[in-house]
Design a protein around this motif. Structure first.
Motif, PDB file in Angstrom:
ATOM      1  N   PRO A 398      12.855  28.294 -58.524  1.00 43.30           N
ATOM      2  CA  PRO A 398      12.793  28.297 -57.058  1.00 43.30           C
ATOM      3  C   PRO A 398      12.855  29.712 -56.486  1.00 43.30           C
ATOM      4  CG  PRO A 398      14.355  26.657 -57.822  1.00 43.30           C
ATOM      5  CD  PRO A 398      13.907  27.409 -59.042  1.00 43.30           C
ATOM      6  N   GLU A 399      13.641  30.583 -57.122  1.00 36.35           N
ATOM      7  CA  GLU A 399      13.741  31.962 -56.624  1.00 36.35           C
ATOM      8  C   GLU A 399      12.396  32.672 -56.755  1.00 36.35           C
ATOM      9  OE1 GLU A 399      16.017  30.722 -58.850  1.00 36.35           O
ATOM     10  OE2 GLU A 399      17.430  30.278 -57.233  1.00 36.35           O
ATOM     11  N   GLN A 400      11.775  32.477 -57.924  1.00 37.01           N
ATOM     12  CA  GLN A 400      10.472  33.116 -58.144  1.00 37.01           C
ATOM     13  C   GLN A 400       9.467  32.614 -57.107  1.00 37.01           C
ATOM     14  OE1 GLN A 400      10.040  31.967 -62.278  1.00 37.01           O
ATOM     15  NE2 GLN A 400      10.157  34.110 -62.914  1.00 37.01           N
ATOM     16  N   LYS A 401       9.543  31.327 -56.824  1.00 39.46           N
ATOM     17  CA  LYS A 401       8.603  30.744 -55.878  1.00 39.46           C
ATOM     18  C   LYS A 401       8.843  31.317 -54.473  1.00 39.46           C
ATOM     19  CE  LYS A 401       6.635  26.326 -56.220  1.00 39.46           C
ATOM     20  NZ  LYS A 401       6.748  24.874 -56.070  1.00 39.46           N
ATOM     21  N   SER A 402      10.100  31.448 -54.124  1.00 38.89           N
ATOM     22  CA  SER A 402      10.385  31.944 -52.785  1.00 38.89           C
ATOM     23  C   SER A 402       9.960  33.407 -52.652  1.00 38.89           C
ATOM     24  CB  SER A 402      11.875  31.704 -52.476  1.00 38.89           C
ATOM     25  OG  SER A 402      12.495  32.871 -52.044  1.00 38.89           O
ATOM     26  N   ARG A 403      10.146  34.178 -53.733  1.00 38.87           N
ATOM     27  CA  ARG A 403       9.658  35.571 -53.707  1.00 38.87           C
ATOM     28  C   ARG A 403       8.140  35.609 -53.570  1.00 38.87           C
ATOM     29  NH1 ARG A 403      13.597  37.164 -57.290  1.00 38.87           N
ATOM     30  NH2 ARG A 403      12.326  36.818 -59.123  1.00 38.87           N
ATOM     31  N   ALA A 404       7.485  34.717 -54.305  1.00 30.16           N
ATOM     32  CA  ALA A 404       6.017  34.665 -54.239  1.00 30.16           C
ATOM     33  C   ALA A 404       5.566  34.306 -52.823  1.00 30.16           C
ATOM     34  CB  ALA A 404       5.487  33.646 -55.239  1.00 30.16           C
ATOM     35  N   ALA A 405       6.239  33.324 -52.227  1.00 27.14           N
ATOM     36  CA  ALA A 405       5.865  32.896 -50.881  1.00 27.14           C
ATOM     37  C   ALA A 405       5.990  34.057 -49.902  1.00 27.14           C
ATOM     38  CB  ALA A 405       6.752  31.728 -50.438  1.00 27.14           C
ATOM     39  N   LEU A 406       7.072  34.810 -50.034  1.00 26.78           N
ATOM     40  CA  LEU A 406       7.284  35.937 -49.131  1.00 26.78           C
ATOM     41  C   LEU A 406       6.172  36.969 -49.286  1.00 26.78           C
ATOM     42  CD1 LEU A 406       9.351  36.815 -47.025  1.00 26.78           C
ATOM     43  CD2 LEU A 406      10.374  38.287 -48.772  1.00 26.78           C
ATOM     44  N   LEU A 409       3.144  35.613 -47.612  1.00 26.24           N
ATOM     45  CA  LEU A 409       3.283  35.625 -46.147  1.00 26.24           C
ATOM     46  C   LEU A 409       3.094  37.040 -45.589  1.00 26.24           C
ATOM     47  CD1 LEU A 409       6.235  33.118 -45.631  1.00 26.24           C
ATOM     48  CD2 LEU A 409       3.805  32.758 -45.152  1.00 26.24           C
ATOM     49  N   GLU A 410       3.595  38.022 -46.337  1.00 27.08           N
ATOM     50  CA  GLU A 410       3.394  39.424 -45.917  1.00 27.08           C
ATOM     51  C   GLU A 410       1.903  39.714 -45.781  1.00 27.08           C
ATOM     52  OE1 GLU A 410       5.465  42.341 -45.790  1.00 27.08           O
ATOM     53  OE2 GLU A 410       7.333  41.797 -46.813  1.00 27.08           O
ATOM     54  N   ILE A 411       1.156  39.242 -46.750  1.00 28.68           N
ATOM     55  CA  ILE A 411      -0.295  39.471 -46.723  1.00 28.68           C
ATOM     56  C   ILE A 411      -0.905  38.764 -45.519  1.00 28.68           C
ATOM     57  CG2 ILE A 411      -2.447  38.932 -47.921  1.00 28.68           C
ATOM     58  CD1 ILE A 411      -0.951  39.420 -50.561  1.00 28.68           C
ATOM     59  N   ILE A 412      -0.485  37.509 -45.297  1.00 31.26           N
ATOM     60  CA  ILE A 412      -1.058  36.741 -44.183  1.00 31.26           C
ATOM     61  C   ILE A 412      -0.771  37.421 -42.843  1.00 31.26           C
ATOM     62  CG2 ILE A 412      -0.960  34.540 -42.932  1.00 31.26           C
ATOM     63  CD1 ILE A 412      -0.384  33.173 -45.599  1.00 31.26           C
ATOM     64  N   SER A 413       0.396  38.073 -42.762  1.00 31.35           N
ATOM     65  CA  SER A 413       0.757  38.676 -41.477  1.00 31.35           C
ATOM     66  C   SER A 413      -0.169  39.834 -41.100  1.00 31.35           C
ATOM     67  CB  SER A 413       2.210  39.162 -41.495  1.00 31.35           C
ATOM     68  OG  SER A 413       2.327  40.304 -42.302  1.00 31.35           O
ATOM     69  N   SER A 414      -0.974  40.322 -42.048  1.00 32.78           N
ATOM     70  CA  SER A 414      -1.890  41.404 -41.657  1.00 32.78           C
ATOM     71  C   SER A 414      -3.096  40.865 -40.897  1.00 32.78           C
ATOM     72  CB  SER A 414      -2.325  42.234 -42.862  1.00 32.78           C
ATOM     73  OG  SER A 414      -2.418  41.452 -43.993  1.00 32.78           O
ATOM     74  N   ALA A 415      -3.351  39.560 -40.974  1.00 32.23           N
ATOM     75  CA  ALA A 415      -4.442  38.997 -40.175  1.00 32.23           C
ATOM     76  C   ALA A 415      -4.013  38.996 -38.718  1.00 32.23           C
ATOM     77  CB  ALA A 415      -4.750  37.582 -40.630  1.00 32.23           C
ATOM     78  N   GLU A 416      -4.938  39.381 -37.834  1.00 30.44           N
ATOM     79  CA  GLU A 416      -4.559  39.415 -36.431  1.00 30.44           C
ATOM     80  C   GLU A 416      -4.865  38.102 -35.734  1.00 30.44           C
ATOM     81  OE1 GLU A 416      -6.219  42.932 -34.735  1.00 30.44           O
ATOM     82  OE2 GLU A 416      -4.863  44.214 -35.910  1.00 30.44           O
ATOM     83  N   SER A 417      -5.841  37.386 -36.255  1.00 34.47           N
ATOM     84  CA  SER A 417      -6.232  36.133 -35.601  1.00 34.47           C
ATOM     85  C   SER A 417      -5.270  35.014 -35.970  1.00 34.47           C
ATOM     86  CB  SER A 417      -7.660  35.784 -36.023  1.00 34.47           C
ATOM     87  OG  SER A 417      -7.808  34.390 -36.125  1.00 34.47           O
ATOM     88  N   GLU A 418      -4.797  34.293 -34.943  1.00 39.61           N
ATOM     89  CA  GLU A 418      -3.881  33.179 -35.175  1.00 39.61           C
ATOM     90  C   GLU A 418      -4.573  32.091 -35.994  1.00 39.61           C
ATOM     91  OE1 GLU A 418      -0.752  33.096 -34.487  1.00 39.61           O
ATOM     92  OE2 GLU A 418      -0.678  34.947 -33.300  1.00 39.61           O
ATOM     93  N   VAL A 419      -5.875  31.919 -35.730  1.00 34.81           N
ATOM     94  CA  VAL A 419      -6.627  30.891 -36.450  1.00 34.81           C
ATOM     95  C   VAL A 419      -6.657  31.220 -37.943  1.00 34.81           C
ATOM     96  CG1 VAL A 419      -8.869  29.756 -36.650  1.00 34.81           C
ATOM     97  CG2 VAL A 419      -8.023  30.464 -34.411  1.00 34.81           C
TER      98      VAL A 419
END
Ligand code: ZN
Length: 620
Positions: A398-406, A409-419
């Motif tokens: 679970p820890e590895q998974k949560s690190r992976a998710a983070l 998510l960091e990568i996703i946050s670089s997208a500017e479009s909400e869509v």
């Protein structure tokens, strides 16, 4: 600084139809008096990019970009103002005139022109050496054909060249062109000792004993060289150990704004034929040779936002095909958030396996058929990100998974479009096998943290991706009054007479422009809204004005609108001080009566000013 005559800019804009210029880049359809198409500045599926040929402006209601024909050429071809005007002049047969005494302009331009010329000459020279009967040519042709296994026709097509180990020939060849000293010093092809008198003999060639690959800009002009190390590279080459040596940055070459082969690839991309981003020039050449004509390579190791913007302009889909080794995959992972940010739809190709396979090797062995095969196994951006973030193997804690998710998510946050963000998150939830709601919650937390670190950012602006300052600037009183001044010019003069300059907040472009425009009205030097180019100093200012001019506001009674703006500015300017005084008076101590008196006086004066009726004499 280069100065083109204002009258000439005006003429140019009158003579050139913005629709003709835009339609080279965007397919436009008629929509009432305007034309519509897909925005070249942001990624979209339904057209929100509008062109008004009568007014000579464009505006995108999706991302907020707006401007005139010159800014369109500047932005889409990455040129300076002067270059954009010169380019348009050339394209439409308008002679460009320069301000008297702005001599550097012409020198500036001719310096670039000279350096272009030197590069064309040098490319010819290196190619002749490559094709020539001398030892260097023999060696390099053998290297090309036997070691790299490229055909001779490809060398001719791309003007592949050779630099001899100890070569005075290039200097002699270029010297004959009688170039200026500046051009020789700044062209990047020679080492010249500082302060040394310039003679043909003092030009020490930068490239020796190397295979020469000419680098062209997106218009196909040679602007630099990449030089591949060979067995002929001499021991006293200062960059002896470097496999590849690139031209330094020069007046015509900026590394971060250039992609190898873009000049050819851009006319081959289209539906189902995305760009293929490879790591090196030789990879791109191999792709071309086997018939994959859309490959481009960054100049040097890392990819820049500028390069991605350049790609985005021609096509939104990019397949990233880097080496299959760890370094290549790491580079691909660096590319991913940048692609999201630039609105590029990225897919990832991999030739699989732990052994290093690069496109050059793969296509050399298997030809174009290999491309179709690896495309079938292509990963979407999120699939690639999740695979890279999760540790190999089945058992994931679970820890590895949560690190992976983070990490994802960091990568996703670089997208500017909400869509885009929402789509990415849904997909990532699937790959990571996590509930979407949990991922969304973590994402909100992450974004909140990023914003706290980055400082204030307005929460979820209605038009995400709008250039800072354009959308926000318009709901301010400064923005309203600016709009008014542009559409009801008769208001400008009376407004300038009653609006104190210190009420205007000049920290944003709307305030700066309002301040500047009112100054012109006040002095009677307002040039008229169709001739305000000379009053605009920055790209943000030009974009804002274009955007305001694009509007067709219904003002009803302009004087009333002006008074409302004035009232808001006055309240904003005076009320904080009034409140400060009230607070000070409430907290005053017994022995500060003198201060209290002056505070009371000031407060009375402020209240008087705030109550004073505002009036404006607007001529009919
Ligand atoms: Zn747009």
């Amino acid at each position: 600084m280069p100065v083109i005559k204002t009258t000439c800019v005006r003429d140019l804009k009158l003579r050139v139809n913005i629709a003709d210029v835009v339609s080279r880049v965007v397919t436009l359809r008629k929509a009432g008096a305007r034309l519509k198409g897909l925005c070249p500045f942001h990624s979209e599926k339904t057209p929100s990019f509008n062109v008004d040929p009568d007014k000579g402006f464009f505006k995108c209601f999706g991302c907020g970009k707006a401007g005139d024909v010159i800014s369109f050429v500047r932005e889409t071809e990455q040129l300076t103002f002067t270059e954009a005007v010169e380019t348009l002049g050339q394209r439409f047969g308008v002679v460009i005139e320069y301000e008297e005494g702005s001599g550097p302009t012409r020198e500036d331009r001719s310096l670039r022109q000279e350096i272009f010329d030197l590069h064309e000459q040098a490319a010819d020279y290196f190619h002749e050496t490559f094709r020539g009967a001398q030892a260097t040519g023999d060696f390099m042709r053998a290297y090309w054909a036997e070691q790299r296994r490229f055909p001779m026709e490809l060398a001719d097509e791309f003007k592949i060249g050779a630099a001899a180990p100890d070569d005075g020939g290039l200097a002699a060849r270029l010297w004959k062109r009688r170039p200026s000293e500046d051009a020789l010093r700044q062209c990047g092809m020679f080492f010249i000792r500082d302060g040394a008198a310039l003679t043909q003999g003092t030009l020490r060639p930068r490239f020796r004993g190397r295979l020469m690959i000419p680098i062209r800009d997106h218009q196909g002009r040679v602007v630099a060289f990449t030089a591949r190390q060979t067995a002929l590279t001499p021991a006293d080459d200062p960059a002896r150990e470097a496999k590849y040596v690139n031209s330094p940055e020069t007046p015509i070459f900026t590394k971060g704004n250039l992609l190898f082969n873009l000049d050819r690839a851009r006319s081959n991309v289209g539906e189902g034929r995305p760009f293929v981003l490879v790591e090196g020039q030789l990879d791109a050449l191999r792709c071309w040779q086997v018939g994959l004509k859309t490959a481009v390579a960054p100049q040097g190791t890392s990819i820049t936002d500028g390069q991605l913007a350049l790609l985005r302009r021609y096509h939104p889909e990019v397949e990233c095909f880097f080496d299959s080794d760890a370094a290549g995959q790491k580079a691909a992972l660096r590319f991913l958030p940048m692609a999201l940010k630039s609105g590029i739809e990225a897919r990832f190709l991999s030739a699989g396996g732990a052994a290093k396979v690069d496109p050059d090797l793969l296509f050399l062995e298997k030809g174009l058929a290999a491309y179709d095969e690896i495309r079938r196994g292509a990963l979407s951006a999120m699939a690639f990100a999740c695979r890279a973030a999760l540790p190999a193997g089945d058992a994931v804690s679970p820890e590895q998974k949560s690190r992976a998710a983070l990490a994802v998510l960091e990568i996703i946050s670089s997208a500017e479009s909400e869509v885009t963000r929402a789509g990415c998150m849904a997909e990532a939830a699937g790959h990571l096998n996590l509930p979407l709601a949990a991922l969304q919650k973590d994402f909100q937390r992450l974004v909140g943290k990023q914003e706290r670190i980055a400082g204030f950012r307005p929460p979820a602006a209605p038009q995400s991706g709008a250039p800072a300052g354009t959308a926000d600037q318009r709901s301010t009183p400064e923005g309203d009054l600016l709009l008014l001044c542009l559409h009801c010019e008769q208001v400008g003069k009376p407004l300038s007479a009653v609006l104190p300059h210190d009420w205007i907040d000049v920290r944003g472009p709307a305030g700066t422009l309002l301040n500047r425009f009112l100054g012109e009205f006040e002095q009677g030097t307002w040039p008229g809204r169709d001739h305000i180019d000379s009053l605009l100093e920055t790209p943000e200012e030009r974009a804002l004005v274009a955007s305001l001019l694009f509007d067709r506001p219904e003002f009803g009674d302009p004087a009333k609108v002006a008074l409302e703006g004035l009232r808001r500015l006055r309240t904003r300017a005076l009320e904080p001080r009034l409140r400060q005084i009230e607070l000070a008076l409430a907290n005053r101590t017994a022995n500060s009566n003198d201060d209290a008196l002056s505070l009371l006086k000031e407060s009375a004066e402020l209240q008087r000013q705030l109550r004073q009726p505002l009036a404006l004499a607007v001529p009919e």
